[in-house]
Design a protein around this motif. Structure first.
Motif, mmCIF file in Angstrom:
data_model
loop_
_atom_site.group_PDB
_atom_site.id
_atom_site.type_symbol
_atom_site.label_atom_id
_atom_site.label_comp_id
_atom_site.label_asym_id
_atom_site.label_seq_id
_atom_site.Cartn_x
_atom_site.Cartn_y
_atom_site.Cartn_z
ATOM 1 N N THR A 24 -6.046 -24.358 19.294
ATOM 2 C CA THR A 24 -6.514 -25.573 19.958
ATOM 3 C C THR A 24 -5.570 -26.010 21.065
ATOM 4 O OG1 THR A 24 -7.616 -26.283 17.927
ATOM 5 C CG2 THR A 24 -7.170 -27.988 19.577
ATOM 6 N N MET A 76 -15.231 -30.112 22.026
ATOM 7 C CA MET A 76 -14.712 -28.888 21.426
ATOM 8 C C MET A 76 -15.122 -28.751 19.959
ATOM 9 S SD MET A 76 -11.054 -27.993 23.164
ATOM 10 C CE MET A 76 -10.085 -28.916 21.990
ATOM 11 N N TYR A 77 -15.422 -27.519 19.582
ATOM 12 C CA TYR A 77 -15.654 -27.182 18.173
ATOM 13 C C TYR A 77 -14.305 -26.774 17.583
ATOM 14 C CZ TYR A 77 -20.755 -27.335 18.329
ATOM 15 O OH TYR A 77 -22.064 -27.751 18.421
ATOM 16 N N GLU A 78 -13.646 -27.744 16.989
ATOM 17 C CA GLU A 78 -12.299 -27.533 16.454
ATOM 18 C C GLU A 78 -12.365 -27.472 14.927
ATOM 19 O OE1 GLU A 78 -8.056 -30.011 16.265
ATOM 20 O OE2 GLU A 78 -9.634 -30.607 17.677
ATOM 21 N N SER A 96 -4.903 -25.236 13.539
ATOM 22 C CA SER A 96 -6.029 -25.792 14.295
ATOM 23 C C SER A 96 -6.515 -24.760 15.304
ATOM 24 C CB SER A 96 -5.608 -27.073 15.018
ATOM 25 O OG SER A 96 -6.701 -27.586 15.759
ATOM 26 N N THR A 129 -10.005 -23.441 17.835
ATOM 27 C CA THR A 129 -11.149 -23.973 18.578
ATOM 28 C C THR A 129 -11.989 -22.835 19.131
ATOM 29 O OG1 THR A 129 -10.021 -26.021 19.211
ATOM 30 C CG2 THR A 129 -11.839 -25.315 20.605
#
Length: 429
Positions: A47, A65-67, A75, A77
């Protein structure tokens, strides 16, 4: 239980996939002509990569964002854009050490952005992009734009418009940021909440607002072109001169800022002017991003690139009524009669395919009549008929479905015969 695809995603079925393959093939031909090499990066990244490169103040990082956390608590993304991933790969793999510079790359990537799905803008989107790393020559800016325009031209688009601007170097951009803050501060309470935040974090993004674009303060905002220092102004003039020398028409729009923090100097968009295309006309956006590689731990390396939405490209082709040539025919189809012919047919189909000939057969134990109907539906150019009698004679009947002519061919001569009939070899080899 019926399960549908997640909102903002779509299935590309075989007939449509052929259109995608054609478009991608044309684009790859152009990239090869311009001596760009393909790069493929992971579908997810740390991320921090996007936070540092795209910018904390952007809508992408803040909202789209698709985190997620992996099992190790890291983390990650799903990539929302391509430049950051390519820049990371450039640094990690030390491409700055290659003998041939600049490094010229292209990619086809799936991106993921959590935003409201609409026509031509999905949560999982397909993008073609180009990045050139290692040159600060204005001629490279013009080449990248030329490549994009050539892709559209080769695909048959004509109702397109190129819009360019300069964001200047760091000093010019900072002077312009200060001017924007001074201009919009008296009106800050009249702006949307997003713009109120942007005014402190990234004032240039205020000009890109879709909510407040009709506000009077927008119309009277200072122009970036008035804040370019001599070096930045000269750079922009060279880019424009190069485009003119190539015969590429353009329009200068001082309000074109692009939404990502890493842009400086040249910024550009290509838009569709086709009637009925829709309210969102941008097909492609890009620009120069000197400083991004250093931000990611690499040496001082200038860069420029763009991202082209393939869904929007297909919509633009549709809006201009451009037919994508898709092969809907089959070279040959095998019809078998009797159990021994079915067994031998499996071998014949295999051998023909190994020699580059496109062929299919029945896999549902259908009658001879139904097999012929299947060949018709597939628009097969030739139908090969094999029965017990033909097997005994070691021949096969080949019927030309266009002329109706039928010929008996020895099985051991079938491959040569079919290659000759298909004009020296199948186009599907």
């Amino acid at each position: 239980m019926k399960i549908n695809a997640p909102r903002g995603t779509t299935d590309i079925l075989p007939q449509d996939a052929k259109k995608w393959q054609y478009v991608e093939g044309k684009i790859k031909e152009v990239c090869n002509r311009y001596n760009y090499g393909e790069i493929r990066t992971p579908v997810f990244e740390h991320t921090e990569l996007f936070q540092r490169s795209v910018g904390d103040s952007t809508d992408i990082v803040q909202k789209e964002m698709y985190e997620f956390k992996d099992r190790g608590g890291r983390s990650l993304t799903l990539r929302p854009e391509g430049t950051a991933s390519v820049a990371r790969a450039f640094v990690q793999n030390k491409l700055f050490g290659l003998a041939n510079q600049p490094v010229k790359l292209f990619y086809f990537m799936q991106m993921f952005r959590y935003e409201r799905p609409q026509h031509g803008r999905m949560r999982q989107l397909n993008q073609f992009g180009v990045e050139v790393l290692g040159s600060a020559d204005p001629a490279v800016d013009a080449e990248v734009i030329d490549l994009a325009m050539t892709c559209y031209k080769e695909l048959g688009l004509s109702s397109i418009k190129l819009v360019i601007n300069s964001l200047g170097d760091q000093a010019s951009r900072q002077a312009y940021r200060d001017a924007l803050v001074n201009h919009f501060t008296p009106h800050v309470e009249e702006l949307c909440s997003d713009c109120q935040a942007r005014l402190q974090q990234n004032p240039l993004r205020v000009l890109d607002c879709k909510t407040d674009h009709e506000h009077e303060a927008m119309k009277t905002a200072p122009s970036i072109l008035d804040y370019l220092n001599d070096e930045s102004r000269q750079y922009f003039e060279q880019v424009k001169e190069n485009l003119s020398n190539m015969g590429i028409t353009y329009e200068v729009d001082p309000n074109l800022v692009r939404g990502l923090d890493y842009y400086n100097h040249t910024a550009f968009e290509i838009m569709s002017e086709a009637e009925g295309f829709g309210a969102i006309t941008t097909l492609l956006g890009g620009g120069r991003y000197n400083g991004l590689i250093e931000e990611l731990g690499g040496p001082n390396t200038p860069g420029i690139g763009f991202g082209m939405g393939l869904e929007r490209l297909l919509l633009a082709l549709e809006a201009e009524n451009k037919e994508i040539p898709v092969a809907e025919t089959l070279d040959s189809y095998l019809v078998t009669m009797g159990s021994e012919a079915v067994k031998e047919g499996i071998k014949i189909v295999h051998e023909l395919r190994q020699h580059g000939i496109q062929i299919d057969k029945d896999y549902q134990q259908r009658s001879v009549k139904a097999q012929f109907k299947a060949a018709d539906r597939l628009q097969s150019k030739y139908v090969l008929v094999l029965g017990e009698t033909e097997l005994e004679k070691q021949v096969i009947n080949v019927k030309d479905m266009q002329s109706g002519d039928q010929e008996e061919v020895a099985l051991n001569e079938l491959i040569t015969y079919m290659k000759t009939k298909l004009q020296g070899g199948s186009t599907h080899a």
